[in-house]
Design a protein around this motif. Structure first.
Motif, PDB file in Angstrom:
ATOM      1  N   GLY A  80      38.190  37.212  30.330  1.00 25.67           N
ATOM      2  CA  GLY A  80      38.684  38.638  30.625  1.00 25.67           C
ATOM      3  C   GLY A  80      39.026  38.276  32.711  1.00 25.67           C
ATOM      4  O   GLY A  80      38.651  39.246  32.682  1.00 25.67           O
ATOM      5  N   TRP A  81      38.811  37.122  33.162  1.00 30.95           N
ATOM      6  CA  TRP A  81      38.343  37.140  34.796  1.00 30.95           C
ATOM      7  C   TRP A  81      39.215  36.553  35.199  1.00 30.95           C
ATOM      8  O   TRP A  81      39.479  37.066  36.779  1.00 30.95           O
ATOM      9  CB  TRP A  81      36.746  35.978  34.482  1.00 30.95           C
ATOM     10  N   ALA A  82      40.473  36.061  34.806  1.00 29.57           N
ATOM     11  CA  ALA A  82      41.486  35.287  35.354  1.00 29.57           C
ATOM     12  C   ALA A  82      42.202  36.367  36.287  1.00 29.57           C
ATOM     13  O   ALA A  82      42.371  36.131  37.644  1.00 29.57           O
ATOM     14  CB  ALA A  82      41.890  34.898  34.208  1.00 29.57           C
ATOM     15  N   TRP A  83      42.567  37.406  35.746  1.00 28.10           N
ATOM     16  CA  TRP A  83      43.636  38.991  36.702  1.00 28.10           C
ATOM     17  C   TRP A  83      42.660  38.926  37.369  1.00 28.10           C
ATOM     18  O   TRP A  83      42.418  39.388  38.831  1.00 28.10           O
ATOM     19  CB  TRP A  83      43.287  39.691  35.851  1.00 28.10           C
ATOM     20  N   GLY A  84      41.062  38.951  37.473  1.00 30.38           N
ATOM     21  CA  GLY A  84      40.758  39.553  38.699  1.00 30.38           C
ATOM     22  C   GLY A  84      39.965  38.524  39.687  1.00 30.38           C
ATOM     23  O   GLY A  84      39.512  38.983  41.161  1.00 30.38           O
ATOM     24  N   ALA A  85      40.221  37.238  39.462  1.00 32.18           N
ATOM     25  CA  ALA A  85      40.090  36.252  40.190  1.00 32.18           C
ATOM     26  C   ALA A  85      41.225  35.735  40.874  1.00 32.18           C
ATOM     27  O   ALA A  85      41.190  35.662  42.539  1.00 32.18           O
ATOM     28  CB  ALA A  85      40.037  34.881  39.405  1.00 32.18           C
ATOM     29  N   ARG A  86      42.420  35.706  39.952  1.00 36.05           N
ATOM     30  CA  ARG A  86      43.892  35.840  41.301  1.00 36.05           C
ATOM     31  C   ARG A  86      43.758  36.798  42.625  1.00 36.05           C
ATOM     32  O   ARG A  86      43.974  36.264  43.693  1.00 36.05           O
ATOM     33  CB  ARG A  86      44.985  35.453  40.392  1.00 36.05           C
ATOM     34  N   VAL A  87      43.505  38.063  42.068  1.00 39.84           N
ATOM     35  CA  VAL A  87      43.216  39.276  43.285  1.00 39.84           C
ATOM     36  C   VAL A  87      42.601  39.186  44.566  1.00 39.84           C
ATOM     37  O   VAL A  87      43.106  39.436  45.448  1.00 39.84           O
ATOM     38  CB  VAL A  87      43.496  40.660  41.909  1.00 39.84           C
ATOM     39  N   LEU A  88      41.363  38.413  43.685  1.00 44.18           N
ATOM     40  CA  LEU A  88      40.040  38.166  45.620  1.00 44.18           C
ATOM     41  C   LEU A  88      40.410  37.246  45.493  1.00 44.18           C
ATOM     42  O   LEU A  88      40.350  37.027  47.373  1.00 44.18           O
ATOM     43  CB  LEU A  88      39.145  37.819  44.481  1.00 44.18           C
ATOM     44  N   ARG A  89      40.720  35.935  45.070  1.00 40.45           N
ATOM     45  CA  ARG A  89      42.454  35.204  45.620  1.00 40.45           C
ATOM     46  C   ARG A  89      43.320  35.375  46.858  1.00 40.45           C
ATOM     47  O   ARG A  89      42.639  34.649  48.150  1.00 40.45           O
ATOM     48  CB  ARG A  89      42.643  34.057  44.603  1.00 40.45           C
ATOM     49  N   ALA A  90      43.676  36.050  46.027  1.00 39.86           N
ATOM     50  CA  ALA A  90      44.976  36.785  46.774  1.00 39.86           C
ATOM     51  C   ALA A  90      44.499  37.851  48.604  1.00 39.86           C
ATOM     52  O   ALA A  90      44.730  37.298  49.798  1.00 39.86           O
ATOM     53  CB  ALA A  90      46.000  37.171  46.645  1.00 39.86           C
ATOM     54  N   GLN A  91      43.851  38.283  48.264  1.00 41.36           N
ATOM     55  CA  GLN A  91      42.971  39.035  49.549  1.00 41.36           C
ATOM     56  C   GLN A  91      41.990  38.175  50.029  1.00 41.36           C
ATOM     57  O   GLN A  91      42.359  38.169  51.785  1.00 41.36           O
ATOM     58  CB  GLN A  91      42.164  40.307  49.057  1.00 41.36           C
ATOM     59  N   THR A  92      41.391  36.898  49.701  1.00 34.57           N
ATOM     60  CA  THR A  92      40.317  36.272  50.213  1.00 34.57           C
ATOM     61  C   THR A  92      41.038  35.397  51.007  1.00 34.57           C
ATOM     62  O   THR A  92      41.092  35.310  52.279  1.00 34.57           O
ATOM     63  CB  THR A  92      39.450  35.411  50.198  1.00 34.57           C
ATOM     64  N   MET A  93      42.845  35.433  51.026  1.00 32.63           N
ATOM     65  CA  MET A  93      43.225  33.947  52.223  1.00 32.63           C
ATOM     66  C   MET A  93      43.560  34.630  52.777  1.00 32.63           C
ATOM     67  O   MET A  93      43.862  34.719  53.820  1.00 32.63           O
ATOM     68  CB  MET A  93      44.451  34.023  51.049  1.00 32.63           C
ATOM     69  N   SER A  94      44.045  36.266  52.859  1.00 37.33           N
ATOM     70  CA  SER A  94      44.361  37.142  53.711  1.00 37.33           C
ATOM     71  C   SER A  94      43.184  37.701  54.619  1.00 37.33           C
ATOM     72  O   SER A  94      43.221  37.506  56.476  1.00 37.33           O
ATOM     73  CB  SER A  94      44.740  38.724  53.675  1.00 37.33           C
ATOM     74  N   LEU A  95      41.842  37.624  54.601  1.00 40.64           N
ATOM     75  CA  LEU A  95      40.696  38.106  55.235  1.00 40.64           C
ATOM     76  C   LEU A  95      40.583  36.868  56.193  1.00 40.64           C
ATOM     77  O   LEU A  95      39.595  36.905  56.916  1.00 40.64           O
ATOM     78  CB  LEU A  95      39.594  38.738  54.804  1.00 40.64           C
ATOM     79  N   SER A 124      42.880  27.470  41.257  1.00 42.83           N
ATOM     80  CA  SER A 124      43.873  28.419  40.861  1.00 42.83           C
ATOM     81  C   SER A 124      44.266  28.137  39.715  1.00 42.83           C
ATOM     82  O   SER A 124      44.870  28.973  39.068  1.00 42.83           O
ATOM     83  CB  SER A 124      44.881  28.642  42.248  1.00 42.83           C
ATOM     84  N   ALA A 125      44.874  26.198  39.902  1.00 40.31           N
ATOM     85  CA  ALA A 125      45.544  25.668  38.202  1.00 40.31           C
ATOM     86  C   ALA A 125      43.678  26.876  37.088  1.00 40.31           C
ATOM     87  O   ALA A 125      44.731  26.980  35.897  1.00 40.31           O
ATOM     88  CB  ALA A 125      44.929  24.333  38.433  1.00 40.31           C
ATOM     89  N   LEU A 126      42.618  26.521  36.488  1.00 42.92           N
ATOM     90  CA  LEU A 126      41.489  26.631  36.385  1.00 42.92           C
ATOM     91  C   LEU A 126      41.971  27.655  36.310  1.00 42.92           C
ATOM     92  O   LEU A 126      41.924  28.607  34.908  1.00 42.92           O
ATOM     93  CB  LEU A 126      40.113  26.868  37.263  1.00 42.92           C
TER      94      LEU A 126
END
Length: 357
Positions: free
Chosen positions: A188-203, A150-152
């Motif tokens: 340009g990958w960081a925004w997509g990674a944040r969204v996927l991290r949040a959804q994965t934490m829910s899954l 997440s820090a990266l």
């Protein structure tokens, strides 16, 4: 109602109690019709079945075909000079006119499509792969590993992409397209990674993930088989957004002269047109076609994104399905809303009149 008869078998062994195994035909039928990975993957791509997504994909497909067959579709080589036909408006020989040295504008636009498509999709592919790897793993893991990833991601969110591209481009006399795409994808990958991290934490707390973990499934299988089909809508939206950002970044950098003008794309055509005074002299056939191409591919990508949003958002999906059903019956959605409002107004007026009486 007839219930299926159970099929039983008794297994006994020396020193062990008898064990009764009961298996019903209903359970067997349910297990036979359980959804497979391919069926879940197919349902994950249902986001592209609505009208908005199909329209956008058709437009993008046309641009991709133009990029592939540019050599066959272009009537002239893009650098062919004809000093006798300078600054000519559109004609039968040159459908989009000529430049200040007699180059065919249509051929330049067709060949410029290849650079835009290659950079846009290659940068999006690089950014999406990194976003999936970092975002999904960071969302599934816990503790310091998740926090480190997440820090990266946060570090790459604040890295300015434009200065980095300028520095990288200055290291090459003519930077190849893959270098430009790599820089755009890495930044340009960081925004997509944040969204996927949040959804994965829910899954990761869902029952099917807990069951796979209890069965001892390895991490790579849980992510690839269980999680990714449920994340396809977000992955597709991230990919489309990165394609849009990469195309706009490429054309902008080409227009301001960071990328050499010898690398043909729509931005370099606009750069040449601006440098030769096409905007001041109203030579619209030189700068208008590449501008319209940029706008058209932006509209196509926006339509695909709207279609994905309609699929992901239940309210938008139900509203779209209701509107399509009404159009099939020959009804207008606005007329129906007006009729409902008029009925409610009439009912309110009647109630007020009865109360006055």
């Amino acid at each position: 109602m007839n219930t299926p008869a159970p099929e039983s078998s008794t297994v006994s062994g020396v020193g062990s109690p008898e064990t009764l195994v009961v298996r019903t035909r209903v359970a067997a039928a349910a297990s036979a019709h359980a959804p497979t990975f391919w069926s879940r993957l197919g349902s994950a791509f249902a986001m592209f079945r609505n009208g908005k997504s199909i329209t956008g994909l058709v437009i993008i497909g046309v641009f991709v075909l133009i990029a592939i067959f540019a050599d066959l579709l272009a009537p002239y080589p893009p650098t062919k000079v004809d000093n006798t036909r300078r600054f000519e408006p559109p004609s039968a020989d040159h459908w989009l006119g000529t430049t200040h040295i007699g180059e065919d504008v249509l051929s330049q636009v067709i060949h410029g499509t290849r650079g835009v498509i290659v950079v846009g999709f290659l940068a999006a592919a690089i950014a999406t792969v990194i976003a999936i790897a970092v975002g999904v793993i960071a969302g599934y893991l816990r503790g310091w590993k998740s926090e480190s990833l997440s820090a990266l991601t946060n570090v790459f969110l604040v890295i300015p992409g434009l200065p980095l591209i300028i520095i990288v481009a200055s290291m090459f006399e003519e930077p190849p397209l893959w270098v430009i795409a790599a820089v755009l994808g890495i930044t340009g990958w960081a925004w997509g990674a944040r969204v996927l991290r949040a959804q994965t934490m829910s899954l990761r707390n869902r029952d099917f993930i807990q069951a796979a973990r209890a069965n001892g499934e390895p991490l790579r299988r849980i992510i690839a088989i269980e999680m990714l089909p449920n994340l396809m809508a977000l992955i597709a939206a991230s990919f489309v957004g990165t394609v849009t950002a990469a195309i706009l970044g490429l054309t902008t950098l080409s227009y301001i002269g960071v990328i050499p003008v010898t690398t043909y794309n729509w931005g370099t055509i606009l750069n040449w047109a601006s440098a030769q005074g096409a905007f001041r002299q109203n030579q619209w056939w030189w700068y208008l076609p590449p501008g319209l191409c940029i706008a058209l591919i932006g509209v196509a990508l926006a339509l695909v994104n709207f279609g994905i949003d309609e699929y992901v958002n239940p309210r938008l999906r139900s509203a779209g399905e209701r509107a399509r059903a009404m159009r099939k019956k020959g009804l207008d959605v606005n007329d129906a809303v007006t009729a409902v409002r008029s009925i409610r107004t009439t009912t309110t007026d009647d109630t007020a009149a009865n109360q006055e009486r």
